[in-house]
Design a protein around this motif. Structure first.
Motif, mmCIF file in Angstrom:
data_model
loop_
_atom_site.group_PDB
_atom_site.id
_atom_site.type_symbol
_atom_site.label_atom_id
_atom_site.label_comp_id
_atom_site.label_asym_id
_atom_site.label_seq_id
_atom_site.Cartn_x
_atom_site.Cartn_y
_atom_site.Cartn_z
ATOM 1 N N ILE A 27 37.627 33.195 53.420
ATOM 2 C CA ILE A 27 37.850 34.608 53.157
ATOM 3 C C ILE A 27 39.290 34.957 53.531
ATOM 4 N N LYS A 29 41.180 37.108 54.885
ATOM 5 C CA LYS A 29 41.414 38.185 55.836
ATOM 6 C C LYS A 29 42.870 38.206 56.279
ATOM 7 N N HIS A 33 42.986 40.753 52.008
ATOM 8 C CA HIS A 33 42.326 40.893 50.708
ATOM 9 C C HIS A 33 40.815 40.851 50.870
ATOM 10 N N ALA A 34 40.341 41.329 52.001
ATOM 11 C CA ALA A 34 38.905 41.375 52.268
ATOM 12 C C ALA A 34 38.624 42.553 53.203
ATOM 13 N N GLY A 155 36.805 36.547 43.807
ATOM 14 C CA GLY A 155 36.599 37.824 44.480
ATOM 15 C C GLY A 155 35.261 38.440 44.117
ATOM 16 N N GLU A 157 32.391 41.908 45.127
ATOM 17 C CA GLU A 157 32.057 43.128 45.841
ATOM 18 C C GLU A 157 30.550 43.109 46.067
ATOM 19 N N SER A 185 34.151 44.019 50.130
ATOM 20 C CA SER A 185 35.082 43.557 49.110
ATOM 21 C C SER A 185 35.702 42.282 49.656
ATOM 22 N N ILE A 186 35.362 41.164 49.046
ATOM 23 C CA ILE A 186 35.715 39.863 49.605
ATOM 24 C C ILE A 186 36.471 39.032 48.582
ATOM 25 N N GLU A 187 37.635 38.548 48.974
ATOM 26 C CA GLU A 187 38.402 37.609 48.167
ATOM 27 C C GLU A 187 38.575 36.344 48.977
ATOM 28 N N GLY A 188 38.288 35.216 48.345
ATOM 29 C CA GLY A 188 38.418 33.948 49.049
ATOM 30 C C GLY A 188 39.421 33.038 48.388
#
Length: 191
Positions: A27, A29, A33-34, A155, A157, A185-188
């Motif tokens: 993630i 962070k 972007h999360a 990404g 949601e 809202s998570i982008e990895g």
């Protein structure tokens, strides 16, 4: 020549098969972007919003086989921020998150079920305030692909609603404030 062709096909098939398995993501962070946000009704008159500023986690994901996905997240509950210092102090106290005894919350998925094109229900165990309960996060894939820095990202949601009393939060905020919605809202970044 035939041996070289067969060897190339076998290697290509092995590479293609390797791409079909779930990839692991961290993630993002550090790049901010999360987000793990929440909202709860204030007396039935308005919404109170907040966020957890410190968390970490990972997920595995394969768009062709979403049911093989996994999610693990750890939240530093002391990082709760509702944009009001006195309220945040109260939220960290024994009436709510009890961070002196339970400084972290965790989510570990137990299953992922596709619910449509790019959507899924992620079931898992949420541990909050020392209580572990199953929850379902309704998730949606927002997109995936290469980033400008040579990496690959995905990404999502999602949201879920929690009953405060289910997690031993006994403070009565009135009938309109018995539940809190988590908004994710998570982008990895693929590892």
């Amino acid at each position: 020549m035939l041996k070289k062709t067969l060897a190339a096909l076998a290697l290509g098939g092995a590479l293609f098969a390797g791409q079909a398995i779930a990839a692991d993501y961290a993630i993002d962070k550090p790049g901010q972007h999360a987000f793990i946000n929440f909202k709860i009704s204030h007396l039935g008159y308005s919404w109170l919003y907040g966020t957890f500023k410190d968390f970490d986690g990972s997920f595995s994901f394969d768009a062709a086989k979403p049911e093989a996905s996994k999610v693990n997240v750890t939240i530093n509950t002391t990082s709760v921020d509702s944009n009001h210092a006195e309220r945040d102090k109260h939220l960290r106290g024994s009436d709510f998150l009890n961070v002196s005894k339970h400084p972290t919350a965790t989510f570990e998925s137990t299953s992922v079920k596709s619910t449509g094109e790019g959507t899924a229900d992620i079931t898992g165990n949420l541990t909050l305030n020392g209580v572990t309960k199953p929850v379902v996060i309704q998730a949606k894939l927002l997109g995936e692909g290469k980033d400008p820095w040579g990496g690959y990202r995905a990404g999502f949601e999602g949201s879920t609603t929690l009953k405060l009393k289910d997690f031993d939060i006994q403070k009565d905020l009135g009938p309109a404030s018995q539940e809190v919605e988590l908004i994710l809202s998570i982008e990895g970044v693929r590892q």
